[in-house]
Design a protein around this motif. Structure first.
Motif, PDB file in Angstrom:
ATOM      1  N   THR A   1      39.114  35.090  33.009  1.00 42.38           N
ATOM      2  CA  THR A   1      39.800  34.951  34.296  1.00 42.38           C
ATOM      3  C   THR A   1      39.684  36.238  35.115  1.00 42.38           C
ATOM      4  OG1 THR A   1      41.387  33.368  33.395  1.00 42.38           O
ATOM      5  CG2 THR A   1      42.030  34.532  35.404  1.00 42.38           C
ATOM      6  N   ARG A   2      39.391  36.084  36.383  1.00 39.95           N
ATOM      7  CA  ARG A   2      39.284  37.229  37.292  1.00 39.95           C
ATOM      8  C   ARG A   2      40.687  37.744  37.615  1.00 39.95           C
ATOM      9  NH1 ARG A   2      35.617  39.506  40.829  1.00 39.95           N
ATOM     10  NH2 ARG A   2      36.353  40.229  42.874  1.00 39.95           N
ATOM     11  N   VAL A   3      40.928  39.028  37.343  1.00 41.62           N
ATOM     12  CA  VAL A   3      42.224  39.641  37.604  1.00 41.62           C
ATOM     13  C   VAL A   3      42.015  41.003  38.265  1.00 41.62           C
ATOM     14  CG1 VAL A   3      43.388  38.492  35.670  1.00 41.62           C
ATOM     15  CG2 VAL A   3      42.310  40.730  35.320  1.00 41.62           C
ATOM     16  N   TYR A   4      43.096  41.546  38.789  1.00 36.47           N
ATOM     17  CA  TYR A   4      43.037  42.875  39.407  1.00 36.47           C
ATOM     18  C   TYR A   4      43.600  43.904  38.438  1.00 36.47           C
ATOM     19  CZ  TYR A   4      43.608  46.762  42.611  1.00 36.47           C
ATOM     20  OH  TYR A   4      43.530  47.998  43.194  1.00 36.47           O
ATOM     21  N   MET A   5      42.881  45.013  38.257  1.00 29.16           N
ATOM     22  CA  MET A   5      43.317  46.096  37.378  1.00 29.16           C
ATOM     23  C   MET A   5      43.513  47.356  38.216  1.00 29.16           C
ATOM     24  SD  MET A   5      41.385  47.631  34.015  1.00 29.16           S
ATOM     25  CE  MET A   5      42.160  48.917  33.017  1.00 29.16           C
ATOM     26  N   ASP A   6      44.733  47.874  38.215  1.00 27.43           N
ATOM     27  CA  ASP A   6      45.040  49.068  38.993  1.00 27.43           C
ATOM     28  C   ASP A   6      44.091  50.209  38.632  1.00 27.43           C
ATOM     29  OD1 ASP A   6      47.125  47.880  40.333  1.00 27.43           O
ATOM     30  OD2 ASP A   6      48.665  48.564  38.922  1.00 27.43           O
ATOM     31  N   GLY A   7      43.551  50.850  39.641  1.00 29.30           N
ATOM     32  CA  GLY A   7      42.675  51.989  39.431  1.00 29.30           C
ATOM     33  C   GLY A   7      41.208  51.636  39.325  1.00 29.30           C
ATOM     34  N   TYR A   8      40.893  50.349  39.179  1.00 33.67           N
ATOM     35  CA  TYR A   8      39.504  49.934  39.004  1.00 33.67           C
ATOM     36  C   TYR A   8      39.080  48.843  39.969  1.00 33.67           C
ATOM     37  CZ  TYR A   8      39.688  52.578  34.667  1.00 33.67           C
ATOM     38  OH  TYR A   8      39.828  53.589  33.750  1.00 33.67           O
ATOM     39  N   GLY A   9      39.956  47.889  40.224  1.00 36.25           N
ATOM     40  CA  GLY A   9      39.590  46.754  41.048  1.00 36.25           C
ATOM     41  C   GLY A   9      39.592  45.469  40.248  1.00 36.25           C
ATOM     42  N   HIS A  10      38.735  44.529  40.606  1.00 34.87           N
ATOM     43  CA  HIS A  10      38.703  43.224  39.945  1.00 34.87           C
ATOM     44  C   HIS A  10      37.745  43.240  38.757  1.00 34.87           C
ATOM     45  CE1 HIS A  10      40.509  41.974  43.810  1.00 34.87           C
ATOM     46  NE2 HIS A  10      41.084  41.050  43.073  1.00 34.87           N
ATOM     47  N   THR A  11      38.178  42.566  37.687  1.00 38.25           N
ATOM     48  CA  THR A  11      37.385  42.480  36.460  1.00 38.25           C
ATOM     49  C   THR A  11      37.857  41.271  35.670  1.00 38.25           C
ATOM     50  OG1 THR A  11      36.608  43.719  34.517  1.00 38.25           O
ATOM     51  CG2 THR A  11      38.937  43.950  35.100  1.00 38.25           C
ATOM     52  N   LYS A  12      37.262  41.064  34.506  1.00 40.10           N
ATOM     53  CA  LYS A  12      37.705  39.988  33.627  1.00 40.10           C
ATOM     54  C   LYS A  12      38.956  40.415  32.863  1.00 40.10           C
ATOM     55  CE  LYS A  12      33.148  37.990  32.621  1.00 40.10           C
ATOM     56  NZ  LYS A  12      32.257  37.534  31.525  1.00 40.10           N
ATOM     57  N   LEU A  13      39.822  39.454  32.605  1.00 43.46           N
ATOM     58  CA  LEU A  13      41.038  39.738  31.846  1.00 43.46           C
ATOM     59  C   LEU A  13      40.733  40.360  30.486  1.00 43.46           C
ATOM     60  CD1 LEU A  13      44.104  39.538  31.521  1.00 43.46           C
ATOM     61  CD2 LEU A  13      43.804  37.168  30.771  1.00 43.46           C
ATOM     62  N   THR A  14      39.674  39.908  29.831  1.00 41.20           N
ATOM     63  CA  THR A  14      39.347  40.406  28.493  1.00 41.20           C
ATOM     64  C   THR A  14      39.077  41.906  28.460  1.00 41.20           C
ATOM     65  OG1 THR A  14      37.894  40.064  26.585  1.00 41.20           O
ATOM     66  CG2 THR A  14      36.870  39.924  28.745  1.00 41.20           C
ATOM     67  N   SER A  15      38.696  42.491  29.615  1.00 46.52           N
ATOM     68  CA  SER A  15      38.332  43.909  29.648  1.00 46.52           C
ATOM     69  C   SER A  15      39.513  44.838  29.907  1.00 46.52           C
ATOM     70  CB  SER A  15      37.273  44.145  30.740  1.00 46.52           C
ATOM     71  OG  SER A  15      36.121  43.382  30.517  1.00 46.52           O
ATOM     72  N   VAL A  16      40.594  44.304  30.456  1.00 43.44           N
ATOM     73  CA  VAL A  16      41.693  45.152  30.919  1.00 43.44           C
ATOM     74  C   VAL A  16      42.317  45.951  29.776  1.00 43.44           C
ATOM     75  CG1 VAL A  16      43.995  45.144  31.954  1.00 43.44           C
ATOM     76  CG2 VAL A  16      42.191  43.682  32.901  1.00 43.44           C
ATOM     77  N   GLN A  17      42.718  45.252  28.721  1.00 44.54           N
ATOM     78  CA  GLN A  17      43.376  45.947  27.618  1.00 44.54           C
ATOM     79  C   GLN A  17      42.449  46.977  26.976  1.00 44.54           C
ATOM     80  OE1 GLN A  17      45.383  43.374  24.839  1.00 44.54           O
ATOM     81  NE2 GLN A  17      45.527  44.922  23.266  1.00 44.54           N
ATOM     82  N   TYR A  18      41.169  46.624  26.829  1.00 39.30           N
ATOM     83  CA  TYR A  18      40.216  47.508  26.160  1.00 39.30           C
ATOM     84  C   TYR A  18      40.081  48.848  26.879  1.00 39.30           C
ATOM     85  CZ  TYR A  18      35.844  49.373  24.363  1.00 39.30           C
ATOM     86  OH  TYR A  18      34.899  50.201  23.818  1.00 39.30           O
TER      87      TYR A  18
END
Length: 341
Positions: free
Chosen positions: A121-138
């Motif tokens: 799922t496409r989500v917004y990550m503070d400090g980076y922009g939009h990415t996949k949900l799977t990448s945020v925690q990593y």
């Protein structure tokens, strides 16, 4: 949007960190763990831990934007928890999110609404922009540590849904297998024919399961819930299998004959659960809320929000990749109806 970080993970390091198999969505196990612990401790009738007293004026995790839901009301006796399934391995400092399920637990009315959010799922990550949900925690764990990684993932889901999240709990592949085997197997009502096309254990490739109730051990339950390509609707078919497995686990846990197993399960909690911000008192209160009137087949409800696949710019990886865009109107309607009151 925050300032971009100088340190960016290479695409190759992401590929290396993902092992041959995608670890399936282990969320159903985490809820089962909370039920086990809460039920075992919930026999101590403490007035202050009754759900209406305990789950009231709760703090939220992360910094999610809940302005998407007008007049959001938090009622006593209810809470929202994000269950995280990851590919975490012993000794690893960071893990990818394989799945997330948002649960709105209403212990007053004994309803548990669950929304599974696809890993891409496409989500917004503070400090980076939009990415996949799977990448945020990593990436958050790589740069800021384990706890911050989880909280960042929680914030991303809260921003996506507009739901304040009070608790999180994370588990992995082996946790589900341990749990089912500790219960001496479960009965699982398989909703459709399943053929294992990419099993965790190579020996199970090609095994087929017919629709209907089947007695399964931990290995087979995990294999079923890991399957994707032979299922109707792929990820959405997976969600149906998760629901069937969760109901099977919950029914087995609540059998009177299993009360004697609860202390042993609690002592082995570290095998099932990687991380959570739920305290022992929180789990006791959950146990008090479910122990007298728990009917999993009627009370646990999976809600689905359809999405479309699209090739989009991934600001974290600085490249285009395949992502899932959830239907915004359907998401808002589902959240308002099942997760906001």
């Amino acid at each position: 949007m925050g300032k971009k970080k100088d340190l960016q993970p290479s695409r190759s390091s992401f590929r290396r960190s993902r092992k041959r198999h995608r670890v399936w969505r282990y969320i159903l196990l985490t809820l089962a763990i909370l039920l086990v612990t809460g039920t075992a401790l919930g026999f101590y009738e403490l007035h202050r831990l009754k759900p209406a007293n305990h789950f009231n004026h709760l703090k939220t995790v992360g910094s999610g934007d809940t302005s998407k839901i007008k007049n959001y009301k938090e009622k006593a006796g209810t809470f929202n928890v994000l269950l995280i399934g990851s590919d975490s391995r012993k000794g690893s400092k960071a893990s990818h999110t394989d799945s997330m399920v948002l649960i709105h637990a209403d212990l007053n009315n004994h309803t548990y609404n669950m929304l599974s959010i696809p890993r891409d799922t496409r989500v917004y990550m503070d400090g980076y922009g939009h990415t996949k949900l799977t990448s945020v925690q990593y990436i958050a764990q790589v740069n800021h540590g384990t706890k911050k990684g989880i909280e960042t993932a929680v914030s991303a889901v809260s921003n996506l849904t507009g739901v304040p999240i009070h608790y999180y709990a994370e588990t992995n592949y082996w946790g589900l297998q341990y749990m089912v085997d500790a219960l001496d197997g479960i009965e699982m009502n398989v909703p459709f024919k399943v053929t294992l096309t990419h099993p965790w254990y190579a020996k199970n490739a090609g095994k087929t399961f017919a629709p209907g109730v089947q007695k399964l051990n931990g290995e087979m339950v995990t294999e079923l819930c890991h399957e994707r390509y032979s299922l109707p609707g792929t990820d959405y078919g997976r969600q149906q299998l998760q629901q069937a497995a969760l109901i099977g686990i919950a029914k087995k846990i609540m059998q009177p004959s299993n009360v004697t197993r609860l202390p042993a399960l609690m002592q082995s909690l570290s095998k099932f659960l990687i991380a959570t911000n739920m305290s022992t008192e929180d789990m006791v209160s959950v146990g008090l809320g479910v122990k007298d009137n728990f009917q999993p087949e009627k009370q646990i409800k999976y809600r689905q929000v359809k999405g479309r696949g699209a090739t989009m710019r991934d600001d974290l990886l600085k490249a285009n990749n395949s992502q899932i865009i959830l239907d915004e109107n359907e998401l808002k309607t589902t959240i308002k109806k099942y997760f906001s009151n």
